[in-house]
Design a protein around this motif. Structure first.
Motif, PDB file in Angstrom:
ATOM      1  N   ASN A  13      35.130  44.191  25.536  1.00 35.96           N
ATOM      2  CA  ASN A  13      34.025  43.154  25.179  1.00 35.96           C
ATOM      3  C   ASN A  13      34.071  43.027  23.589  1.00 35.96           C
ATOM      4  N   PRO A  14      34.356  41.767  22.831  1.00 35.54           N
ATOM      5  CA  PRO A  14      34.570  41.500  21.488  1.00 35.54           C
ATOM      6  C   PRO A  14      33.168  42.146  20.726  1.00 35.54           C
ATOM      7  N   ASP A  15      32.103  42.131  21.476  1.00 34.72           N
ATOM      8  CA  ASP A  15      30.676  42.425  21.008  1.00 34.72           C
ATOM      9  C   ASP A  15      30.895  44.117  20.655  1.00 34.72           C
ATOM     10  N   HIS A  16      31.933  45.007  21.279  1.00 39.85           N
ATOM     11  CA  HIS A  16      31.925  46.408  21.279  1.00 39.85           C
ATOM     12  C   HIS A  16      32.216  46.803  19.699  1.00 39.85           C
ATOM     13  N   VAL A  17      33.088  45.922  19.262  1.00 40.83           N
ATOM     14  CA  VAL A  17      33.653  46.324  17.715  1.00 40.83           C
ATOM     15  C   VAL A  17      32.464  46.366  16.637  1.00 40.83           C
ATOM     16  N   THR A  18      32.502  47.521  16.143  1.00 40.48           N
ATOM     17  CA  THR A  18      31.516  47.789  14.938  1.00 40.48           C
ATOM     18  C   THR A  18      31.636  47.171  13.833  1.00 40.48           C
ATOM     19  N   PHE A  19      30.756  47.073  12.815  1.00 39.46           N
ATOM     20  CA  PHE A  19      30.815  46.472  11.583  1.00 39.46           C
ATOM     21  C   PHE A  19      31.732  47.261  10.696  1.00 39.46           C
ATOM     22  N   GLN A  20      31.960  48.308  11.072  1.00 41.97           N
ATOM     23  CA  GLN A  20      32.962  49.208  10.275  1.00 41.97           C
ATOM     24  C   GLN A  20      34.257  49.068  10.758  1.00 41.97           C
ATOM     25  N   GLY A  21      34.527  48.691  12.042  1.00 38.21           N
ATOM     26  CA  GLY A  21      35.861  48.225  12.685  1.00 38.21           C
ATOM     27  C   GLY A  21      36.148  46.775  12.183  1.00 38.21           C
ATOM     28  N   ALA A  22      35.089  45.970  12.244  1.00 34.58           N
ATOM     29  CA  ALA A  22      35.326  44.727  11.760  1.00 34.58           C
ATOM     30  C   ALA A  22      35.874  44.586  10.296  1.00 34.58           C
ATOM     31  N   GLN A  23      35.186  45.438   9.485  1.00 36.25           N
ATOM     32  CA  GLN A  23      35.539  45.503   7.863  1.00 36.25           C
ATOM     33  C   GLN A  23      36.942  46.143   7.763  1.00 36.25           C
ATOM     34  N   ALA A  24      37.518  46.922   8.683  1.00 36.13           N
ATOM     35  CA  ALA A  24      38.795  47.617   8.661  1.00 36.13           C
ATOM     36  C   ALA A  24      39.882  46.553   9.369  1.00 36.13           C
ATOM     37  N   ILE A  25      39.364  45.769  10.035  1.00 37.65           N
ATOM     38  CA  ILE A  25      40.430  44.556  10.419  1.00 37.65           C
ATOM     39  C   ILE A  25      40.443  43.653   9.163  1.00 37.65           C
ATOM     40  N   ARG A  26      39.640  43.497   8.804  1.00 36.31           N
ATOM     41  CA  ARG A  26      39.765  42.279   7.476  1.00 36.31           C
ATOM     42  C   ARG A  26      40.370  42.932   6.336  1.00 36.31           C
ATOM     43  N   ASN A  27      40.537  44.329   6.184  1.00 29.33           N
ATOM     44  CA  ASN A  27      41.113  44.991   5.071  1.00 29.33           C
ATOM     45  C   ASN A  27      42.517  45.360   5.204  1.00 29.33           C
ATOM     46  N   ALA A  28      43.056  44.864   6.786  1.00 29.96           N
ATOM     47  CA  ALA A  28      44.213  45.331   6.961  1.00 29.96           C
ATOM     48  C   ALA A  28      45.393  44.353   6.343  1.00 29.96           C
ATOM     49  N   ASP A  29      46.576  44.553   5.822  1.00 27.77           N
ATOM     50  CA  ASP A  29      47.613  43.445   5.515  1.00 27.77           C
ATOM     51  C   ASP A  29      48.355  43.169   6.732  1.00 27.77           C
ATOM     52  N   VAL A  30      48.624  43.988   7.739  1.00 29.93           N
ATOM     53  CA  VAL A  30      49.458  43.879   9.144  1.00 29.93           C
ATOM     54  C   VAL A  30      48.783  44.774   9.793  1.00 29.93           C
ATOM     55  N   ILE A  31      48.428  43.909  11.266  1.00 29.82           N
ATOM     56  CA  ILE A  31      47.940  44.618  12.491  1.00 29.82           C
ATOM     57  C   ILE A  31      48.894  44.887  13.476  1.00 29.82           C
ATOM     58  N   LEU A  32      49.394  45.894  14.047  1.00 29.77           N
ATOM     59  CA  LEU A  32      50.142  46.177  14.932  1.00 29.77           C
ATOM     60  C   LEU A  32      49.791  45.839  16.611  1.00 29.77           C
ATOM     61  N   ILE A  33      50.313  45.089  17.132  1.00 29.35           N
ATOM     62  CA  ILE A  33      49.752  44.753  18.532  1.00 29.35           C
ATOM     63  C   ILE A  33      50.855  45.141  19.717  1.00 29.35           C
ATOM     64  N   PRO A  34      50.701  45.874  20.732  1.00 30.57           N
ATOM     65  CA  PRO A  34      51.501  46.226  21.536  1.00 30.57           C
ATOM     66  C   PRO A  34      51.540  45.127  22.685  1.00 30.57           C
ATOM     67  N   ARG A  35      52.744  44.852  23.038  1.00 20.73           N
ATOM     68  CA  ARG A  35      52.879  43.874  24.324  1.00 20.73           C
ATOM     69  C   ARG A  35      53.550  45.062  25.582  1.00 20.73           C
ATOM     70  N   LYS A  36      52.788  44.589  26.701  1.00 20.96           N
ATOM     71  CA  LYS A  36      52.943  45.449  27.692  1.00 20.96           C
ATOM     72  C   LYS A  36      53.456  44.737  29.121  1.00 20.96           C
TER      73      LYS A  36
END
Length: 247
Positions: A13-36
């Motif tokens: 649920n996207p609503d599970h992302v905390t404010f702290q988590g959202a800020q960390a996403i915004r601060n990232a230069d690159v986000i690694l995403i796995p493909r399964k």
């Protein structure tokens, strides 16, 4: 030198992302995403949706493929070698962005509960400065969905895997056991009349399925529902809580 942030994003649920988590996403230069694989493409899609929701200018995304895990040389050895292989994929994805300094991975649930991202991160060379952002776990989502406490009053509980329930039986000294990573519905190995179960699949997601009751009464329903859900979606994530009856 670079930083690696492991961000717990809850159970779908996207609503599970905390404010702290959202800020960390915004601060990232690159986000690694796995493909399964194609059957689990919606897991990558959910991560992309979360990134879009919490950022005005999304960071770069580096995709990597999850290698297959060997099962022919013992469980623990197979997992250990699998983690080595995943660490290689992380390293390759990170090395493709030499100018970036802030990398992140969006971790299903929480990086500290039955998740191996911290163990994989420890295999990276050079070692990054690793930071963890906690997230809602599948266990929390399950008990919230059923509106139950996980423990009896003043009593301990155990969190374990289906493999251990199947191989070792019911843990001693506890009345409640939360079972994760159980692809074989190992509750079938127990004396079903002695237990109640609270089961959930896709907990926290719009596809959420919940079943509860006496294990004798609902075991077949869980098996049938799980098989159908897996066929419908191509994948399934489920978890359950068992309580041993005292009378």
């Amino acid at each position: 030198m670079y930083d690696l942030t492991l961000i717990g994003i809850g159970t779908g649920n996207p609503d599970h992302v905390t404010f702290q988590g959202a800020q960390a996403i915004r601060n990232a230069d690159v986000i690694l995403i796995p493909r399964k694989g194609e059957n689990k493409a919606d897991l990558a899609g959910l991560r992309e949706e979360i990134i879009t929701q919490v950022t005005d200018t999304p960071p770069k995304i580096a995709y990597f493929d999850i290698p297959k895990r060997r099962a022919d040389d013992g469980y623990l050895r197979g997992v250990d070698e699998w983690h080595d292989a995943i660490a290689v994929r992380w390293h390759e994805a990170i090395s493709a962005h030499p100018d970036a300094r802030q990398f992140a991975l969006l971790i299903w649930g929480d990086p500290s509960l039955y998740d191996s991202s911290l163990r994989i991160a420890s295999r990276l060379d050079p070692q990054p400065a690793t930071r963890v952002i906690p997230g809602i776990t599948a266990l929390q989502a399950l008990t919230a969905a059923h509106a139950i406490p996980i423990n009896d009053l003043g009593a301990p509980y155990v969190v374990t895997t289906g493999r251990r329930i199947r191989d070792e039986g019911w843990p001693k000294g506890v009345s409640k056991v939360a079972v994760m990573l159980d692809g074989e519905c190992s509750f079938q190995s127990l004396e079903m009349a002695d237990y109640d179960i609270w089961w959930g699949a896709y907990v926290g997601m719009k596809e959420e399925i919940l079943i509860k009751g006496s294990l004798t009464d609902v075991a077949d329903q869980i098996l049938e529902t799980r098989a159908q859900a897996r066929a419908d979606h191509g994948w399934i994530m489920d978890i359950y809580l068992l309580k041993k009856r005292t009378n």
